[in-house]
Write a protein that holds these residues in place. Structure first.
Motif, PDB file in Angstrom:
ATOM      1  N   GLU A  27       0.805  -1.219   0.000  1.00 12.52           N
ATOM      2  CA  GLU A  27       0.000   0.000   0.000  1.00 12.52           C
ATOM      3  C   GLU A  27       0.841   1.274   0.000  1.00 12.52           C
ATOM      4  OE1 GLU A  27      -3.403   0.138  -0.182  1.00 12.52           O
ATOM      5  OE2 GLU A  27      -3.246  -2.026  -0.554  1.00 12.52           O
ATOM      6  N   GLY A  28       2.161   1.135   0.016  1.00 15.10           N
ATOM      7  CA  GLY A  28       3.029   2.308   0.027  1.00 15.10           C
ATOM      8  C   GLY A  28       3.016   3.059   1.343  1.00 15.10           C
ATOM      9  N   LEU A  29       2.839   2.347   2.455  1.00 14.67           N
ATOM     10  CA  LEU A  29       2.786   2.955   3.772  1.00 14.67           C
ATOM     11  C   LEU A  29       4.062   2.660   4.550  1.00 14.67           C
ATOM     12  CD1 LEU A  29      -0.825   1.744   4.675  1.00 14.67           C
ATOM     13  CD2 LEU A  29      -0.175   3.947   3.665  1.00 14.67           C
ATOM     14  N   THR A  30       4.290   3.426   5.600  1.00 13.82           N
ATOM     15  CA  THR A  30       5.415   3.184   6.492  1.00 13.82           C
ATOM     16  C   THR A  30       4.882   2.557   7.775  1.00 13.82           C
ATOM     17  OG1 THR A  30       6.627   5.072   5.608  1.00 13.82           O
ATOM     18  CG2 THR A  30       7.323   4.235   7.740  1.00 13.82           C
ATOM     19  N   ALA A  31       5.369   1.374   8.106  1.00 15.81           N
ATOM     20  CA  ALA A  31       4.863   0.652   9.275  1.00 15.81           C
ATOM     21  C   ALA A  31       6.027   0.076  10.064  1.00 15.81           C
ATOM     22  CB  ALA A  31       3.924  -0.472   8.840  1.00 15.81           C
ATOM     23  N   THR A  32       5.917   0.156  11.392  1.00 17.96           N
ATOM     24  CA  THR A  32       7.000  -0.317  12.252  1.00 17.96           C
ATOM     25  C   THR A  32       6.435  -1.018  13.476  1.00 17.96           C
ATOM     26  OG1 THR A  32       8.372   1.564  11.589  1.00 17.96           O
ATOM     27  CG2 THR A  32       9.055   0.364  13.558  1.00 17.96           C
ATOM     28  N   VAL A  33       6.956  -2.202  13.755  1.00 17.15           N
ATOM     29  CA  VAL A  33       6.734  -2.877  15.036  1.00 17.15           C
ATOM     30  C   VAL A  33       8.063  -2.818  15.771  1.00 17.15           C
ATOM     31  CG1 VAL A  33       6.189  -5.052  16.192  1.00 17.15           C
ATOM     32  CG2 VAL A  33       4.917  -4.367  14.130  1.00 17.15           C
ATOM     33  N   GLY A  34       8.114  -2.007  16.827  1.00 16.32           N
ATOM     34  CA  GLY A  34       9.391  -1.779  17.487  1.00 16.32           C
ATOM     35  C   GLY A  34       9.479  -2.281  18.912  1.00 16.32           C
ATOM     36  N   HIS A  35       8.376  -2.761  19.463  1.00 13.37           N
ATOM     37  CA  HIS A  35       8.362  -3.206  20.856  1.00 13.37           C
ATOM     38  C   HIS A  35       7.499  -4.455  20.965  1.00 13.37           C
ATOM     39  CE1 HIS A  35       7.852  -3.179  25.214  1.00 13.37           C
ATOM     40  NE2 HIS A  35       6.555  -3.189  25.045  1.00 13.37           N
ATOM     41  N   LEU A  36       7.987  -5.435  21.727  1.00  8.14           N
ATOM     42  CA  LEU A  36       7.267  -6.701  21.869  1.00  8.14           C
ATOM     43  C   LEU A  36       7.509  -7.268  23.261  1.00  8.14           C
ATOM     44  CD1 LEU A  36       6.926  -9.439  19.212  1.00  8.14           C
ATOM     45  CD2 LEU A  36       7.799 -10.097  21.447  1.00  8.14           C
ATOM     46  N   ARG A  37       6.430  -7.738  23.911  1.00  5.82           N
ATOM     47  CA  ARG A  37       6.528  -8.401  25.222  1.00  5.82           C
ATOM     48  C   ARG A  37       5.819  -9.742  25.142  1.00  5.82           C
ATOM     49  NH1 ARG A  37       4.165  -4.830  29.792  1.00  5.82           N
ATOM     50  NH2 ARG A  37       5.228  -6.360  31.112  1.00  5.82           N
ATOM     51  N   VAL A  38       6.488 -10.754  25.667  1.00  4.00           N
ATOM     52  CA  VAL A  38       5.959 -12.118  25.633  1.00  4.00           C
ATOM     53  C   VAL A  38       5.659 -12.574  27.065  1.00  4.00           C
ATOM     54  CG1 VAL A  38       6.446 -14.505  24.975  1.00  4.00           C
ATOM     55  CG2 VAL A  38       7.310 -12.620  23.561  1.00  4.00           C
ATOM     56  N   PHE A  39       4.503 -13.205  27.247  1.00  4.00           N
ATOM     57  CA  PHE A  39       4.106 -13.722  28.563  1.00  4.00           C
ATOM     58  C   PHE A  39       3.816 -15.218  28.455  1.00  4.00           C
ATOM     59  CE2 PHE A  39       2.787  -9.327  28.141  1.00  4.00           C
ATOM     60  CZ  PHE A  39       3.212  -8.735  29.316  1.00  4.00           C
ATOM     61  N   PRO A  40       4.292 -16.067  29.351  1.00  2.00           N
ATOM     62  CA  PRO A  40       5.039 -15.727  30.555  1.00  2.00           C
ATOM     63  C   PRO A  40       6.548 -15.584  30.339  1.00  2.00           C
ATOM     64  CG  PRO A  40       4.567 -18.050  30.565  1.00  2.00           C
ATOM     65  CD  PRO A  40       3.888 -17.489  29.342  1.00  2.00           C
ATOM     66  N   ASP A  41       7.026 -15.699  29.109  1.00  3.88           N
ATOM     67  CA  ASP A  41       8.438 -15.452  28.788  1.00  3.88           C
ATOM     68  C   ASP A  41       9.356 -16.480  29.450  1.00  3.88           C
ATOM     69  OD1 ASP A  41      10.520 -14.175  27.523  1.00  3.88           O
ATOM     70  OD2 ASP A  41      10.781 -12.663  29.096  1.00  3.88           O
ATOM     71  N   ALA A  42       9.039 -17.755  29.223  1.00  7.35           N
ATOM     72  CA  ALA A  42       9.856 -18.849  29.749  1.00  7.35           C
ATOM     73  C   ALA A  42      10.254 -19.768  28.601  1.00  7.35           C
ATOM     74  CB  ALA A  42       9.088 -19.630  30.809  1.00  7.35           C
ATOM     75  N   VAL A  43      11.428 -20.350  28.682  1.00  7.50           N
ATOM     76  CA  VAL A  43      11.979 -21.090  27.557  1.00  7.50           C
ATOM     77  C   VAL A  43      11.172 -22.349  27.229  1.00  7.50           C
ATOM     78  CG1 VAL A  43      13.576 -22.441  28.980  1.00  7.50           C
ATOM     79  CG2 VAL A  43      14.150 -21.946  26.570  1.00  7.50           C
ATOM     80  N   ASN A  44      10.520 -22.938  28.216  1.00  6.73           N
ATOM     81  CA  ASN A  44       9.803 -24.195  27.989  1.00  6.73           C
ATOM     82  C   ASN A  44       8.292 -24.040  28.142  1.00  6.73           C
ATOM     83  OD1 ASN A  44       9.881 -23.787  30.719  1.00  6.73           O
ATOM     84  ND2 ASN A  44      10.265 -25.941  31.255  1.00  6.73           N
ATOM     85  N   VAL A  45       7.790 -22.812  27.921  1.00  5.48           N
ATOM     86  CA  VAL A  45       6.357 -22.545  28.019  1.00  5.48           C
ATOM     87  C   VAL A  45       5.859 -21.902  26.739  1.00  5.48           C
ATOM     88  CG1 VAL A  45       4.530 -21.357  29.297  1.00  5.48           C
ATOM     89  CG2 VAL A  45       6.536 -22.242  30.526  1.00  5.48           C
ATOM     90  N   ILE A  46       4.796 -22.455  26.186  1.00  2.17           N
ATOM     91  CA  ILE A  46       4.169 -21.834  25.015  1.00  2.17           C
ATOM     92  C   ILE A  46       3.625 -20.467  25.427  1.00  2.17           C
ATOM     93  CG2 ILE A  46       2.240 -22.012  23.388  1.00  2.17           C
ATOM     94  CD1 ILE A  46       2.467 -25.100  23.802  1.00  2.17           C
ATOM     95  N   PRO A  47       3.972 -19.405  24.705  1.00  2.00           N
ATOM     96  CA  PRO A  47       3.500 -18.076  25.087  1.00  2.00           C
ATOM     97  C   PRO A  47       1.976 -17.977  25.050  1.00  2.00           C
ATOM     98  CG  PRO A  47       5.346 -17.905  23.580  1.00  2.00           C
ATOM     99  CD  PRO A  47       4.934 -19.342  23.582  1.00  2.00           C
ATOM    100  N   GLY A  48       1.403 -17.468  26.149  1.00  2.00           N
ATOM    101  CA  GLY A  48      -0.044 -17.316  26.220  1.00  2.00           C
ATOM    102  C   GLY A  48      -0.524 -15.933  25.825  1.00  2.00           C
TER     103      GLY A  48
END
Length: 426
Positions: free
Chosen positions: A262-283
């Protein structure tokens, strides 16, 4: 070969760059630059900048929103003012020039005019805004919105990362929240607004130009998007997973695909994952989304397409999508009158204001937002872009040359003189 003799502008540029270095030392970080609204560092740079303003012959004050201001009277007292502005706050791990350069160029230009003994048919003012970036409280343009009279009462409940509310931060800074309206300026008090700023893009450098005329500023919308699924053990079989991070990843690549198309400028610059554990599927995943376009209708149509696509992705994955818009700024067109004055100022650095320039001063839009967007609510705005190395900004590698800064000072002073020459007698 005889070495070039340094000019007054060269000396002014050296002072400006040295002052940029000095202000960079006022930072909440020990390994970089971060200076946020209503912080101790904000107070320190206001104090230092106020001293430079006073040394340039200007009357100074800090307004009711914490912006550092100055004024040079015109031929008679009480005349409306041509306002210069930019900001003194920064993003995290910032460069030295975004915002700061514009404030310091404005002080130099106003000081030159004060020293010339040739008063103008209007006053000159400088507004060194305390918050443009929104780094501390998440809402941009707080300083310039206060001056424009568009402050929102809902902002008082905004909180920073430590839980301090904007209202509490005001009081700690020595400001009275009940008096923030005193910072607002009326349209009849101003004849226009000029802002010098690094380009934050590569166009001027690629075309070997020092300066450019901004045609307008892109409209922006910012969202906090939340994808919610179900946390679970990493051993959960594929058919039973509701992986919020996998869904968010598909959403982010879809944003890029649609924005490009579409010729737009878009940015995703921040992301938080919960619960943020290596052996847990993010909820749950939260991520920011910044969408910009020179035309608001194009931007809004793009958001409609993107929101529909993200909703479909989440539905297919048995996830839920929430979208919360946290910022909106309308696109702003720069005033033809001020654009013409800036162009004349640039031409004056190329052999004379009346001389034909080859090529003509470069006109270009700004995709980045600026304080001019807020001030456009009360007066005409114009912007001068200064080349920056590699188009890099919001980064420690931000860089300008002394020669370009000298040209920016000359061009902006010439622009003011051009406006004065055409200003109606009062």
């Amino acid at each position: 070969m005889t070495a070039a003799v340094p000019t007054v502008s060269d000396a002014d540029a050296a002072v400006i760059l040295a002052r940029c270095e000095e202000l960079a030392r006022h930072s909440s970080l020990t390994d970089g630059i971060e200076r946020t609204y209503l912080s101790a560092e904000h107070a320190a740079v206001n104090y230092r900048v106020a001293g430079w303003m006073a040394a340039a012959g200007l009357t100074t004050w800090q307004d009711a929103a914490g912006n550092q201001c100055a004024r040079l009277s015109g031929r008679t007292r009480g005349l409306p003012a041509l306002m210069f502005g930019s900001h003194l706050d920064t993003v995290r791990a910032a460069g030295r020039y975004d915002g700061i350069l514009g404030v310091l160029v404005a002080i130099t230009v106003t000081g030159r005019i004060a020293a010339s003994g040739r008063p103008l048919p209007f006053a000159l003012e400088i507004a060194a805004f305390g918050d443009e970036e929104g780094t501390r409280f998440g809402t941009t343009l707080l300083g310039s919105r206060a001056v424009a009279g568009t402050w929102l009462e809902s902002w008082w409940d905004l909180r920073d990362a430590s839980g301090t509310s904007l209202r509490e931060a005001f009081a700690a800074f020595g400001l009275d929240p009940a008096k923030v309206g005193d910072a607002a300026r009326a349209p009849q008090e101003l004849v226009g607004y000029l802002e010098a700023h690094i380009e934050q893009g590569p166009v001027l450098e690629e075309e070997n130009r020092a300066l450019g005329v901004v045609t307008g500023i892109a409209g922006a919308r910012r969202f906090l998007l939340t994808v919610t699924g179900s946390a679970g053990h990493s051993g959960t079989p594929w058919p039973r997973r509701r992986d919020a991070l996998a869904g968010a990843a598909e959403c982010i690549t879809t944003i890029e695909r649609i924005a490009r198309a579409e010729g737009l400028t878009a940015t995703v610059g921040h992301l938080r994952v919960f619960p943020d554990a290596v052996n847990v599927i993010p909820g749950k995943v939260e991520f920011s989304f910044d969408l910009r376009a020179p035309d608001d209708a194009d931007r809004d149509r793009g958001w409609t397409l993107i929101e529909a696509a993200l909703t479909d992705i989440c539905a297919t994955r048995a996830l839920h999508l929430d979208s919360n818009q946290v910022h909106e700024a309308a696109a702003v067109a720069c005033s033809p009158r001020l654009r013409a004055a800036i162009a004349a100022g640039i031409r004056s650095t190329e052999g004379g204001a009346e001389a034909p320039a080859e090529p003509a001063p470069r006109e270009l839009p700004s995709i980045a937002g600026h304080d001019a967007m807020a001030i456009a609510a009360i007066t005409d705005v114009g912007m001068l872009f200064v080349r920056c190395a590699g188009g890099i900004s919001h980064h420690p590698d931000e860089s300008v040359t002394s020669a370009d800064v000298a040209l920016a000072v000359d061009a902006l002073e010439a622009a003011v003189r051009a406006l004065a020459a055409d200003y109606p007698a009062r």
